[in-house]
Design an enzyme around this catalytic site. Structure first.
Site, PDB file in Angstrom:
ATOM      1  N   CYS A 115       0.807  -1.224   0.000  1.00 14.67           N
ATOM      2  CA  CYS A 115       0.000   0.000   0.000  1.00 14.67           C
ATOM      3  C   CYS A 115       0.839   1.274   0.000  1.00 14.67           C
ATOM      4  CB  CYS A 115      -0.947   0.012   1.195  1.00 14.67           C
ATOM      5  SG  CYS A 115      -2.218  -1.280   1.122  1.00 14.67           S
ATOM      6  N   HIS A 262      -3.611   7.393   1.007  1.00 13.27           N
ATOM      7  CA  HIS A 262      -3.828   6.078   0.419  1.00 13.27           C
ATOM      8  C   HIS A 262      -5.272   5.674   0.654  1.00 13.27           C
ATOM      9  CE1 HIS A 262      -3.855   1.865  -0.311  1.00 13.27           C
ATOM     10  NE2 HIS A 262      -3.838   1.528   0.963  1.00 13.27           N
ATOM     11  N   ASN A 292      -9.767  -0.248  -2.789  1.00 14.26           N
ATOM     12  CA  ASN A 292      -8.358  -0.106  -2.452  1.00 14.26           C
ATOM     13  C   ASN A 292      -7.531  -0.724  -3.572  1.00 14.26           C
ATOM     14  OD1 ASN A 292      -5.762  -0.261  -1.452  1.00 14.26           O
ATOM     15  ND2 ASN A 292      -6.328  -1.170   0.516  1.00 14.26           N
TER      16      ASN A 292
END
Length: 335
Positions: A115, A262, A292
């Protein structure tokens, strides 16, 4: 010493839209349940009949970014490719993009920081430019999650979150003082590695072992996440990374013009927004429609925010991410 400046941005997402209601066809879930916990309404999953892969999506996003930078593929000196879902165990996606775009035999480096991958990739590219080694670097974040998710009720806590997509930025040398990337800040805490992990296949758990065991309950090859544990650490580390970046540049939270976090969970972004007392027009979220996309999330969001005119010349833009590893970091940019 030179500065590095973003001169081109681009992103690509698959055409196939999967809504929360679509997920009910193969798992016990609901639109309300998913939105309440994640803020996600839909995501893009590659159609298996499509030719899209992690590298192909990265190449498509890269073409847009290079064109917007006013450059050609021959002007790019180096590639940094961030992903946790490469097309192959090896080689990595960077060399595939070099081939797909028919670039000269420039170097290509893959970053595996999940991530926070794009934040790490930007930091690496920034250092190469600041030291004078390269002039134009292509930085890519791309992910193909949908093919490797447990799409049953057993895996719903993870599988409803992730989407596919790619984004790219061209980082170029600049001699304009006080503009471009001001600083980057990177951290890790490996003792929590197993709280967000994909264990196998790996050198500790090879495919033959999995096949020989013939165990239908073996979920080691699906992503695992301790949701509450990750959430608690994320909101802390996000804030720390942002403060660290501001402090390093003698800036205050009031100086932030746009925060691009993020896109892990809308609730995390909202928590950070409240903590820094930022109005809605100073935080950009698009997890609602893409889910995501891990290493691709920050660059896709940055590109969309810029396309929508929400980032202007001289704005202070802050990028921040937290994820598996644990790893986290921030990038402070004067646009």
């Amino acid at each position: 010493m030179y500065n590095s400046k973003i001169t081109g941005l681009g992103y690509y997402v698959p055409e196939n839209i999967v809504t929360n209601n679509d997920l009910k066809e193969f798992m016990e879930t609901s639109d309300e349940w998913i939105q309440e916990r994640t803020g996600i309404k839909e995501r893009r999953w590659i159609d298996p009949k499509s030719d899209d892969t992690t590298a192909v999506m990265g190449a498509k996003a890269s073409k847009i970014a290079i064109e917007r930078a006013g450059l050609t593929k021959d002007d790019i000196d180096f590639i940094v490719f961030a992903t946790l879902s490469p097309d192959m165990y090896f080689p990595g996606g960077g060399v595939q993009v070099q081939d797909l775009l028919e670039m000269p035999t420039i170097g290509a480096l893959d970053v595996r920081n999940q991530c926070s991958g794009f934040i790490y990739a930007m930091s690496v590219a920034d250092q190469f430019i600041k030291t004078g080694m390269y002039k134009n670097i292509l930085v890519i974040g791309a992910e193909y999650h949908s093919g490797g998710l447990d799409k049953s009720t057993r895996g719903r806590n993870v599988s409803v979150i992730f989407g596919d997509g790619a984004g790219a930025a061209v980082l170029s040398r600049s001699e304009e003082a006080g503009k471009g990337i001001l600083s980057t800040h990177l951290h890790s805490e490996g003792k929590h590695a197993k709280e967000l992990i994909l264990e196998g296949p790996s050198t500790k758990h090879w495919v033959p072992e999995i096949l020989e065991a013939n165990n239908p309950d073996d979920v080691s090859y699906y992503p695992y996440m301790n949701g509450q544990f990750v959430f608690k650490h994320a909101i802390t580390r996000f804030s720390e990374a942002i403060v660290e970046g501001l402090t390093a540049n003698k800036l205050e939270k009031e100086d932030i013009d746009m925060l691009i976090p993020h896109q892990a969970n809308l609730r995390i972004s909202q928590f950070v927004q409240r903590k820094f007392r930022l109005p809605d027009d100073k935080v950009f979220n698009n997890i609602q429609k893409y889910g995501n996309t891990t290493a691709a999330s920050v660059i896709i969001a940055l590109t969309e925010a810029w396309e929508e005119g929400k980032i202007k010349d001289n704005d202070l833009v802050v990028l921040a991410a937290f994820g598996s590893g644990f790893t986290w970091g921030s990038v402070i940019i004067r646009w």
